[in-house]
Design an enzyme around this catalytic site. Structure first.
Site, mmCIF file in Angstrom:
data_model
loop_
_atom_site.group_PDB
_atom_site.id
_atom_site.type_symbol
_atom_site.label_atom_id
_atom_site.label_comp_id
_atom_site.label_asym_id
_atom_site.label_seq_id
_atom_site.Cartn_x
_atom_site.Cartn_y
_atom_site.Cartn_z
ATOM 1 N N GLU A 131 0.802 -1.219 0.000
ATOM 2 C CA GLU A 131 0.000 0.000 0.000
ATOM 3 C C GLU A 131 0.843 1.281 0.000
ATOM 4 O O GLU A 131 0.863 2.037 0.990
ATOM 5 C CB GLU A 131 -0.983 -0.005 1.183
ATOM 6 C CG GLU A 131 -1.940 -1.189 1.140
ATOM 7 C CD GLU A 131 -3.036 -1.131 2.191
ATOM 8 O OE1 GLU A 131 -3.040 -0.217 3.020
ATOM 9 O OE2 GLU A 131 -3.916 -2.015 2.163
ATOM 10 N N GLU A 135 -5.866 -8.256 -0.186
ATOM 11 C CA GLU A 135 -6.599 -7.970 1.061
ATOM 12 C C GLU A 135 -8.005 -7.522 0.718
ATOM 13 O O GLU A 135 -8.188 -6.694 -0.170
ATOM 14 C CB GLU A 135 -5.989 -6.798 1.853
ATOM 15 C CG GLU A 135 -4.729 -7.074 2.567
ATOM 16 C CD GLU A 135 -4.217 -5.844 3.345
ATOM 17 O OE1 GLU A 135 -5.029 -4.960 3.712
ATOM 18 O OE2 GLU A 135 -3.002 -5.785 3.562
HETATM 19 O O1 IFM Z 1 -5.002 -3.382 8.683
HETATM 20 C C1 IFM Z 1 -4.804 -2.790 7.437
HETATM 21 C C2 IFM Z 1 -3.620 -3.396 6.744
HETATM 22 O O2 IFM Z 1 -2.465 -3.284 7.492
HETATM 23 C C3 IFM Z 1 -3.392 -2.732 5.418
HETATM 24 N N1 IFM Z 1 -4.592 -2.693 4.638
HETATM 25 C C4 IFM Z 1 -5.781 -2.215 5.263
HETATM 26 C C5 IFM Z 1 -6.015 -2.960 6.573
HETATM 27 C C6 IFM Z 1 -7.303 -2.465 7.233
HETATM 28 O O3 IFM Z 1 -7.198 -1.112 7.525
#
Ligand code: IFM
Length: 434
Positions: free
Chosen positions: A168, A351
Protein backbone atom coordinates in the site's frame (compact mmCIF):
# COMPACT_ATOMS: atom_id res chain seq x y z
CA UNK A 1 -22.04 -20.03 4.96
CA UNK A 2 -21.16 -18.52 1.61
CA UNK A 3 -23.38 -18.81 -1.44
CA UNK A 4 -20.21 -18.74 -3.57
CA UNK A 5 -18.39 -22.02 -4.16
CA UNK A 6 -14.74 -22.68 -4.80
CA UNK A 7 -15.62 -23.70 -8.36
CA UNK A 8 -17.13 -20.25 -9.04
CA UNK A 9 -13.63 -18.78 -8.90
CA UNK A 10 -12.25 -21.29 -11.39
CA UNK A 11 -9.50 -23.91 -11.30
CA UNK A 12 -6.11 -23.02 -9.85
CA UNK A 13 -7.48 -20.02 -7.93
CA UNK A 14 -5.50 -19.32 -4.74
CA UNK A 15 -7.32 -18.65 -1.48
CA UNK A 16 -5.38 -17.20 1.39
CA UNK A 17 -5.49 -15.27 4.63
CA UNK A 18 -3.31 -12.23 5.30
CA UNK A 19 -1.57 -10.53 8.22
CA UNK A 20 1.33 -8.13 8.75
CA UNK A 21 4.29 -8.27 11.11
CA UNK A 22 3.72 -5.23 13.33
CA UNK A 23 0.02 -5.99 13.64
CA UNK A 24 0.41 -9.51 15.04
CA UNK A 25 3.95 -10.46 16.03
CA UNK A 26 4.80 -8.78 19.31
CA UNK A 27 8.00 -10.52 20.43
CA UNK A 28 9.99 -7.34 20.37
CA UNK A 29 12.75 -8.42 22.75
CA UNK A 30 14.75 -10.71 20.48
CA UNK A 31 17.12 -8.01 19.31
CA UNK A 32 14.59 -6.32 17.06
CA UNK A 33 15.26 -2.60 16.64
CA UNK A 34 12.65 0.11 17.17
CA UNK A 35 10.28 1.05 14.36
CA UNK A 36 8.43 4.24 13.52
CA UNK A 37 5.21 2.68 14.82
CA UNK A 38 6.66 2.20 18.30
CA UNK A 39 7.40 5.89 18.74
CA UNK A 40 4.30 7.07 16.82
CA UNK A 41 2.10 4.97 19.12
CA UNK A 42 3.90 6.37 22.16
CA UNK A 43 3.12 9.93 21.09
CA UNK A 44 0.08 11.85 22.31
CA UNK A 45 -3.21 10.71 20.89
CA UNK A 46 -1.91 9.26 17.62
CA UNK A 47 -3.35 5.84 18.44
CA UNK A 48 -6.53 5.02 20.32
CA UNK A 49 -5.81 4.04 23.94
CA UNK A 50 -2.08 4.51 23.21
CA UNK A 51 -2.12 0.90 21.99
CA UNK A 52 1.07 -0.38 20.43
CA UNK A 53 2.38 -3.58 18.86
CA UNK A 54 4.67 -4.68 21.68
CA UNK A 55 2.57 -7.80 22.36
CA UNK A 56 -0.15 -7.71 19.68
CA UNK A 57 -1.26 -11.31 19.03
CA UNK A 58 2.00 -12.77 20.34
CA UNK A 59 2.35 -14.47 16.97
CA UNK A 60 6.12 -14.48 17.53
CA UNK A 61 5.51 -17.32 19.97
CA UNK A 62 2.14 -18.64 18.84
CA UNK A 63 2.84 -18.93 15.09
CA UNK A 64 2.43 -22.75 14.99
CA UNK A 65 -1.15 -22.41 16.24
CA UNK A 66 -1.80 -19.61 13.75
CA UNK A 67 -0.44 -21.62 10.82
CA UNK A 68 -2.60 -24.55 11.93
CA UNK A 69 -5.59 -22.22 11.61
CA UNK A 70 -4.54 -21.31 8.06
CA UNK A 71 -4.18 -24.98 7.13
CA UNK A 72 -7.35 -26.13 8.87
CA UNK A 73 -9.33 -23.35 7.22
CA UNK A 74 -8.45 -24.94 3.90
CA UNK A 75 -6.45 -21.93 2.70
CA UNK A 76 -3.80 -22.51 0.04
CA UNK A 77 -1.63 -19.56 0.99
CA UNK A 78 -0.65 -17.27 3.84
CA UNK A 79 0.29 -13.65 3.23
CA UNK A 80 2.66 -12.30 5.89
CA UNK A 81 5.25 -9.56 6.12
CA UNK A 82 8.83 -9.46 7.29
CA UNK A 83 9.66 -6.90 9.96
CA UNK A 84 12.63 -4.93 8.65
CA UNK A 85 13.73 -3.85 12.17
CA UNK A 86 13.64 -7.46 13.38
CA UNK A 87 16.00 -8.51 10.60
CA UNK A 88 18.20 -5.41 10.45
CA UNK A 89 17.68 -3.51 13.72
CA UNK A 90 19.31 -0.28 12.50
CA UNK A 91 17.80 -0.57 9.04
CA UNK A 92 21.20 -1.03 7.41
CA UNK A 93 24.23 -3.05 8.47
CA UNK A 94 24.24 -5.76 11.11
CA UNK A 95 21.56 -8.43 11.00
CA UNK A 96 19.76 -9.94 13.99
CA UNK A 97 20.24 -13.70 14.04
CA UNK A 98 17.17 -14.30 16.21
CA UNK A 99 15.07 -12.45 13.64
CA UNK A 100 16.51 -14.47 10.76
CA UNK A 101 15.78 -17.66 12.65
CA UNK A 102 12.20 -16.62 13.42
CA UNK A 103 11.33 -16.26 9.74
CA UNK A 104 13.11 -19.56 8.98
CA UNK A 105 10.78 -21.26 11.44
CA UNK A 106 7.72 -19.44 10.13
CA UNK A 107 8.38 -20.18 6.45
CA UNK A 108 9.33 -23.79 7.11
CA UNK A 109 6.16 -24.08 9.22
CA UNK A 110 4.09 -22.99 6.21
CA UNK A 111 5.82 -25.42 3.87
CA UNK A 112 5.40 -28.30 6.33
CA UNK A 113 1.66 -27.58 6.39
CA UNK A 114 1.34 -27.30 2.60
CA UNK A 115 0.73 -23.53 2.74
CA UNK A 116 2.24 -21.29 0.05
CA UNK A 117 4.20 -18.37 1.56
CA UNK A 118 3.24 -14.99 0.04
CA UNK A 119 5.73 -12.57 1.59
CA UNK A 120 5.66 -8.79 1.78
CA UNK A 121 8.92 -6.99 2.47
CA UNK A 122 7.52 -3.73 3.82
CA UNK A 123 4.25 -3.37 5.68
CA UNK A 124 4.93 -0.05 7.41
CA UNK A 125 7.33 -0.84 10.28
CA UNK A 126 10.26 1.26 9.11
CA UNK A 127 13.34 0.99 11.35
CA UNK A 128 13.51 4.19 13.44
CA UNK A 129 17.18 4.62 12.60
CA UNK A 130 16.17 5.14 8.96
CA UNK A 131 13.46 7.63 9.92
CA UNK A 132 16.19 9.56 11.73
CA UNK A 133 17.80 9.96 8.30
CA UNK A 134 14.56 11.11 6.69
CA UNK A 135 12.96 7.73 5.98
CA UNK A 136 10.85 7.76 2.82
CA UNK A 137 11.73 11.43 2.24
CA UNK A 138 15.37 10.49 1.64
CA UNK A 139 16.25 9.14 -1.78
CA UNK A 140 18.84 6.86 -0.16
CA UNK A 141 15.97 4.66 0.95
CA UNK A 142 16.04 3.12 -2.53
CA UNK A 143 19.45 1.67 -1.67
CA UNK A 144 18.60 0.75 1.93
CA UNK A 145 15.53 -1.10 0.74
CA UNK A 146 17.42 -2.90 -2.04
CA UNK A 147 19.99 -4.18 0.49
CA UNK A 148 17.19 -5.42 2.75
CA UNK A 149 15.46 -7.08 -0.23
CA UNK A 150 18.69 -8.80 -1.22
CA UNK A 151 19.11 -10.19 2.30
CA UNK A 152 15.62 -11.67 2.18
CA UNK A 153 16.09 -13.12 -1.29
CA UNK A 154 19.38 -14.78 -0.31
CA UNK A 155 18.07 -16.24 2.92
CA UNK A 156 14.49 -17.18 2.04
CA UNK A 157 14.01 -16.65 -1.71
CA UNK A 158 13.90 -20.31 -2.70
CA UNK A 159 11.18 -21.02 -0.13
CA UNK A 160 8.83 -18.14 -0.97
CA UNK A 161 6.00 -18.70 -3.42
CA UNK A 162 5.54 -15.00 -4.12
CA UNK A 163 7.19 -11.79 -2.95
CA UNK A 164 5.70 -8.29 -2.82
CA UNK A 165 7.98 -5.33 -2.26
CA UNK A 166 5.70 -2.74 -0.63
CA UNK A 167 2.26 -2.92 0.92
CA UNK A 168 0.00 0.00 0.00
CA UNK A 169 2.35 2.76 -1.17
CA UNK A 170 -0.49 5.33 -0.92
CA UNK A 171 -0.56 4.70 2.82
CA UNK A 172 3.24 4.75 3.13
CA UNK A 173 3.37 8.08 1.31
CA UNK A 174 0.15 10.13 1.42
CA UNK A 175 -1.60 8.86 4.54
CA UNK A 176 1.64 9.02 6.53
CA UNK A 177 3.32 12.17 5.12
CA UNK A 178 0.39 14.35 4.02
CA UNK A 179 -2.62 13.37 6.10
CA UNK A 180 -0.45 12.55 9.13
CA UNK A 181 -2.68 9.68 10.20
CA UNK A 182 -0.01 6.99 10.19
CA UNK A 183 3.63 6.98 11.23
CA UNK A 184 5.70 9.09 10.91
CA UNK A 185 2.75 11.49 11.04
CA UNK A 186 3.90 14.29 8.74
CA UNK A 187 1.50 16.83 7.26
CA UNK A 188 3.70 18.32 4.64
CA UNK A 189 3.33 18.49 0.89
CA UNK A 190 7.04 18.27 0.15
CA UNK A 191 7.44 15.30 2.48
CA UNK A 192 4.48 13.61 0.79
CA UNK A 193 5.63 14.29 -2.76
CA UNK A 194 9.07 12.88 -1.99
CA UNK A 195 7.64 9.84 -0.22
CA UNK A 196 5.22 9.25 -3.13
CA UNK A 197 8.16 9.04 -5.48
CA UNK A 198 10.73 7.32 -3.27
CA UNK A 199 8.37 4.55 -2.19
CA UNK A 200 7.97 3.56 -5.83
CA UNK A 201 11.66 4.01 -6.57
CA UNK A 202 12.45 1.67 -3.66
CA UNK A 203 9.92 -0.78 -5.07
CA UNK A 204 11.90 -0.75 -8.33
CA UNK A 205 15.33 -1.10 -6.75
CA UNK A 206 13.86 -3.82 -4.52
CA UNK A 207 12.63 -5.74 -7.57
CA UNK A 208 16.08 -5.50 -9.14
CA UNK A 209 17.78 -6.74 -5.97
CA UNK A 210 15.32 -9.61 -5.52
CA UNK A 211 15.82 -10.72 -9.14
CA UNK A 212 19.61 -10.53 -8.98
CA UNK A 213 19.51 -12.77 -5.91
CA UNK A 214 17.20 -15.26 -7.64
CA UNK A 215 13.85 -14.59 -5.97
CA UNK A 216 10.90 -15.42 -8.20
CA UNK A 217 7.29 -14.35 -8.68
CA UNK A 218 7.62 -10.69 -7.76
CA UNK A 219 4.87 -8.14 -7.30
CA UNK A 220 3.64 -5.10 -5.40
CA UNK A 221 0.48 -4.59 -3.36
CA UNK A 222 -1.53 -1.45 -4.20
CA UNK A 223 -4.55 -0.26 -2.27
CA UNK A 224 -7.18 1.05 -4.64
CA UNK A 225 -10.52 2.74 -4.12
CA UNK A 226 -13.17 3.20 -6.79
CA UNK A 227 -13.34 6.98 -7.22
CA UNK A 228 -16.84 8.30 -7.89
CA UNK A 229 -18.21 11.83 -8.26
CA UNK A 230 -20.71 13.15 -5.71
CA UNK A 231 -22.84 14.51 -8.56
CA UNK A 232 -22.87 14.84 -12.33
CA UNK A 233 -21.61 18.41 -12.15
CA UNK A 234 -18.39 18.98 -14.12
CA UNK A 235 -16.75 20.25 -10.92
CA UNK A 236 -17.50 17.06 -8.99
CA UNK A 237 -16.52 14.88 -11.94
CA UNK A 238 -13.19 16.73 -12.05
CA UNK A 239 -12.84 16.24 -8.27
CA UNK A 240 -13.31 12.49 -8.71
CA UNK A 241 -10.65 12.53 -11.42
CA UNK A 242 -8.23 14.24 -9.01
CA UNK A 243 -9.13 11.78 -6.24
CA UNK A 244 -8.53 8.90 -8.61
CA UNK A 245 -5.17 10.35 -9.64
CA UNK A 246 -4.07 10.76 -6.02
CA UNK A 247 -5.29 7.40 -4.77
CA UNK A 248 -5.03 5.10 -7.79
CA UNK A 249 -3.38 6.44 -10.93
CA UNK A 250 -0.16 7.67 -9.33
CA UNK A 251 0.67 4.10 -8.28
CA UNK A 252 -0.91 2.13 -11.14
CA UNK A 253 0.56 4.47 -13.73
CA UNK A 254 3.98 4.68 -12.10
CA UNK A 255 4.46 0.97 -11.60
CA UNK A 256 2.70 -0.42 -14.67
CA UNK A 257 3.29 2.31 -17.29
CA UNK A 258 6.24 4.30 -16.01
CA UNK A 259 4.23 7.51 -15.93
CA UNK A 260 2.54 9.64 -13.31
CA UNK A 261 -0.73 11.51 -13.99
CA UNK A 262 0.09 14.93 -15.44
CA UNK A 263 -2.63 16.43 -13.27
CA UNK A 264 -0.51 15.58 -10.25
CA UNK A 265 2.97 16.20 -11.57
CA UNK A 266 1.74 19.71 -12.43
CA UNK A 267 0.34 20.18 -8.94
CA UNK A 268 3.34 18.67 -7.16
CA UNK A 269 6.08 20.07 -9.42
CA UNK A 270 7.63 22.39 -6.79
CA UNK A 271 7.88 19.54 -4.29
CA UNK A 272 8.88 16.49 -6.31
CA UNK A 273 12.56 15.59 -6.69
CA UNK A 274 13.73 17.58 -9.72
CA UNK A 275 14.90 14.57 -11.73
CA UNK A 276 12.07 12.22 -10.88
CA UNK A 277 11.41 11.37 -14.54
CA UNK A 278 14.78 9.65 -14.83
CA UNK A 279 13.64 7.08 -12.28
CA UNK A 280 10.55 5.94 -14.17
CA UNK A 281 12.27 2.99 -15.91
CA UNK A 282 13.29 1.62 -12.49
CA UNK A 283 9.86 2.26 -10.98
CA UNK A 284 8.20 0.36 -13.84
CA UNK A 285 10.39 -2.75 -13.80
CA UNK A 286 8.56 -5.80 -15.10
CA UNK A 287 6.61 -7.77 -12.53
CA UNK A 288 5.01 -11.20 -12.31
CA UNK A 289 1.78 -10.21 -10.60
CA UNK A 290 -0.04 -7.26 -9.03
CA UNK A 291 -1.79 -7.31 -5.67
CA UNK A 292 -4.85 -5.17 -5.03
CA UNK A 293 -6.14 -4.35 -1.57
CA UNK A 294 -9.72 -3.16 -1.64
CA UNK A 295 -12.05 -1.98 1.09
CA UNK A 296 -14.37 0.76 -0.14
CA UNK A 297 -15.07 3.53 -2.64
CA UNK A 298 -14.27 7.23 -2.42
CA UNK A 299 -16.94 9.79 -3.31
CA UNK A 300 -15.49 13.16 -4.24
CA UNK A 301 -16.94 16.66 -4.46
CA UNK A 302 -15.28 19.85 -5.60
CA UNK A 303 -13.96 21.98 -2.73
CA UNK A 304 -11.90 24.88 -4.06
CA UNK A 305 -10.68 25.89 -0.58
CA UNK A 306 -9.43 22.36 0.27
CA UNK A 307 -6.11 20.70 -0.61
CA UNK A 308 -6.14 19.52 -4.24
CA UNK A 309 -9.55 21.22 -4.57
CA UNK A 310 -11.45 18.17 -3.43
CA UNK A 311 -13.28 16.74 -0.46
CA UNK A 312 -14.55 13.26 0.28
CA UNK A 313 -18.23 12.92 1.12
CA UNK A 314 -20.00 10.14 2.95
CA UNK A 315 -22.13 7.76 0.88
CA UNK A 316 -25.36 6.06 1.82
CA UNK A 317 -24.40 2.39 1.48
CA UNK A 318 -24.19 0.10 4.50
CA UNK A 319 -20.95 0.79 6.41
CA UNK A 320 -18.47 -1.16 8.52
CA UNK A 321 -17.87 -0.04 12.11
CA UNK A 322 -15.04 2.16 10.79
CA UNK A 323 -17.62 3.95 8.61
CA UNK A 324 -16.30 2.45 5.37
CA UNK A 325 -19.03 1.84 2.78
CA UNK A 326 -19.46 -1.77 1.69
CA UNK A 327 -19.32 -1.80 -2.08
CA UNK A 328 -18.39 -5.10 -3.79
CA UNK A 329 -19.13 -3.67 -7.23
CA UNK A 330 -16.22 -1.28 -6.70
CA UNK A 331 -13.87 -4.26 -6.45
CA UNK A 332 -15.36 -5.82 -9.57
CA UNK A 333 -14.94 -2.60 -11.55
CA UNK A 334 -11.39 -1.98 -10.33
CA UNK A 335 -10.24 -5.48 -11.23
CA UNK A 336 -11.70 -5.10 -14.72
CA UNK A 337 -10.14 -1.64 -15.05
CA UNK A 338 -6.66 -2.79 -14.04
CA UNK A 339 -6.79 -5.78 -16.40
CA UNK A 340 -8.19 -3.66 -19.24
CA UNK A 341 -6.23 -0.43 -18.89
CA UNK A 342 -2.99 -1.38 -17.18
CA UNK A 343 -1.73 -4.93 -17.38
CA UNK A 344 -2.16 -8.53 -18.52
CA UNK A 345 -0.43 -9.73 -15.37
CA UNK A 346 -2.27 -11.96 -12.92
CA UNK A 347 -4.02 -9.93 -10.24
CA UNK A 348 -4.49 -11.06 -6.66
CA UNK A 349 -6.93 -9.54 -4.24
CA UNK A 350 -4.25 -9.46 -1.56
CA UNK A 351 -6.60 -7.97 1.06
CA UNK A 352 -10.23 -7.33 1.61
CA UNK A 353 -12.24 -7.53 4.78
CA UNK A 354 -14.39 -5.69 7.26
CA UNK A 355 -13.94 -4.18 10.70
CA UNK A 356 -17.00 -5.38 12.59
CA UNK A 357 -18.00 -7.10 15.82
CA UNK A 358 -21.12 -8.66 14.27
CA UNK A 359 -19.49 -11.47 12.31
CA UNK A 360 -22.64 -12.33 10.32
CA UNK A 361 -22.02 -9.04 8.50
CA UNK A 362 -18.48 -10.18 7.73
CA UNK A 363 -19.80 -13.41 6.21
CA UNK A 364 -22.07 -11.39 3.92
CA UNK A 365 -19.18 -9.03 3.13
CA UNK A 366 -16.93 -11.86 1.97
CA UNK A 367 -19.71 -13.57 0.06
CA UNK A 368 -20.39 -10.32 -1.80
CA UNK A 369 -16.73 -9.64 -2.54
CA UNK A 370 -16.06 -13.22 -3.70
CA UNK A 371 -19.00 -12.85 -6.08
CA UNK A 372 -17.54 -9.55 -7.26
CA UNK A 373 -14.29 -11.34 -8.14
CA UNK A 374 -16.19 -14.03 -10.03
CA UNK A 375 -18.07 -11.30 -11.92
CA UNK A 376 -14.81 -9.50 -12.71
CA UNK A 377 -13.35 -12.73 -14.06
CA UNK A 378 -16.44 -13.22 -16.22
CA UNK A 379 -15.84 -9.69 -17.58
CA UNK A 380 -12.27 -10.60 -18.51
CA UNK A 381 -10.24 -9.60 -15.46
CA UNK A 382 -7.22 -11.82 -14.90
CA UNK A 383 -7.63 -12.60 -11.19
CA UNK A 384 -5.75 -15.54 -9.68
CA UNK A 385 -6.32 -15.27 -5.95
CA UNK A 386 -8.16 -13.81 -2.97
CA UNK A 387 -6.80 -13.20 0.54
CA UNK A 388 -8.99 -12.41 3.52
CA UNK A 389 -7.87 -9.53 5.72
CA UNK A 390 -7.28 -10.69 8.28
CA UNK A 391 -6.58 -14.14 9.66
CA UNK A 392 -6.63 -12.69 13.19
CA UNK A 393 -8.06 -9.71 14.98
CA UNK A 394 -5.01 -7.52 15.35
CA UNK A 395 -3.44 -4.10 15.83
CA UNK A 396 -5.36 -1.83 13.49
CA UNK A 397 -2.79 0.99 13.41
CA UNK A 398 -4.28 4.31 14.58
CA UNK A 399 -7.41 2.45 15.72
CA UNK A 400 -5.30 0.29 18.05
CA UNK A 401 -7.07 -2.87 19.18
CA UNK A 402 -10.56 -1.33 19.00
CA UNK A 403 -11.14 -2.44 15.43
CA UNK A 404 -11.47 -6.15 14.65
CA UNK A 405 -10.93 -7.38 11.09
CA UNK A 406 -10.19 -11.03 11.97
CA UNK A 407 -11.93 -14.15 10.77
CA UNK A 408 -10.50 -15.54 14.02
CA UNK A 409 -11.26 -13.73 17.28
CA UNK A 410 -8.31 -12.94 19.55
CA UNK A 411 -8.80 -12.40 23.27
CA UNK A 412 -5.95 -9.99 23.98
CA UNK A 413 -5.90 -10.85 27.70
CA UNK A 414 -5.46 -14.58 27.23
CA UNK A 415 -4.34 -14.74 23.59
CA UNK A 416 -6.97 -17.42 23.01
CA UNK A 417 -7.92 -17.69 19.34
CA UNK A 418 -11.54 -18.54 18.49
CA UNK A 419 -12.62 -19.06 14.88
CA UNK A 420 -15.57 -16.87 13.90
CA UNK A 421 -18.44 -17.78 11.58
CA UNK A 422 -16.56 -16.13 8.71
CA UNK A 423 -13.62 -18.53 9.25
CA UNK A 424 -16.09 -21.43 9.24
CA UNK A 425 -17.66 -20.08 6.04
CA UNK A 426 -14.27 -20.09 4.30
CA UNK A 427 -13.56 -23.54 5.72
CA UNK A 428 -16.89 -24.85 4.44
CA UNK A 429 -16.29 -23.42 0.98
CA UNK A 430 -12.65 -24.45 0.72
CA UNK A 431 -13.11 -28.01 1.94
CA UNK A 432 -16.02 -28.52 -0.44
CA UNK A 433 -14.42 -29.13 -3.82
CA UNK A 434 -17.73 -29.35 -5.71
O1 IFM B 1 -5.00 -3.38 8.68
C1 IFM B 1 -4.80 -2.79 7.44
C2 IFM B 1 -3.62 -3.40 6.74
O2 IFM B 1 -2.47 -3.28 7.49
C3 IFM B 1 -3.39 -2.73 5.42
N1 IFM B 1 -4.59 -2.69 4.64
C4 IFM B 1 -5.78 -2.22 5.26
C5 IFM B 1 -6.02 -2.96 6.57
C6 IFM B 1 -7.30 -2.47 7.23
O3 IFM B 1 -7.20 -1.11 7.52
Amino acid sequence: MFTVSRADLGPGFTFGAATAAYQIEGGQTDGRGPSIWDSFAATGSNVKNHDDGSVACDHYNRWPEDLDLVRDGGFDAYRFSFAWPRLIPEGTGAVNKAGLDFYDRLIDGMLERGIKPFATLYHWDLPSALQDKGGWMNRDIAGWFADYAALIARRYGDRLHAVATINEPWCVAFLSHYLGVHAPGYRDLRAAARAMHHVLLAHGTGVDALRVEGAKNLGIVLNLEKAEAASDSPEDVAAADMGDALFNRWYLGGVLKGEYPKLLTDELAPYLPKTYERDMPVISRSLDWVGINYYTRGIYAAAPDQPFGITKVSGDLEKSDLGWEIYPKGLEDLLVRVSTDYTDLPLYVTETGMSEDDDSKRVAYYDGHLKAVANAKARGANVDGFFAWSLLDNYEWAEGYTSRFGIVHVDYDTQVRTPKGSYRAFQGMLHNTK
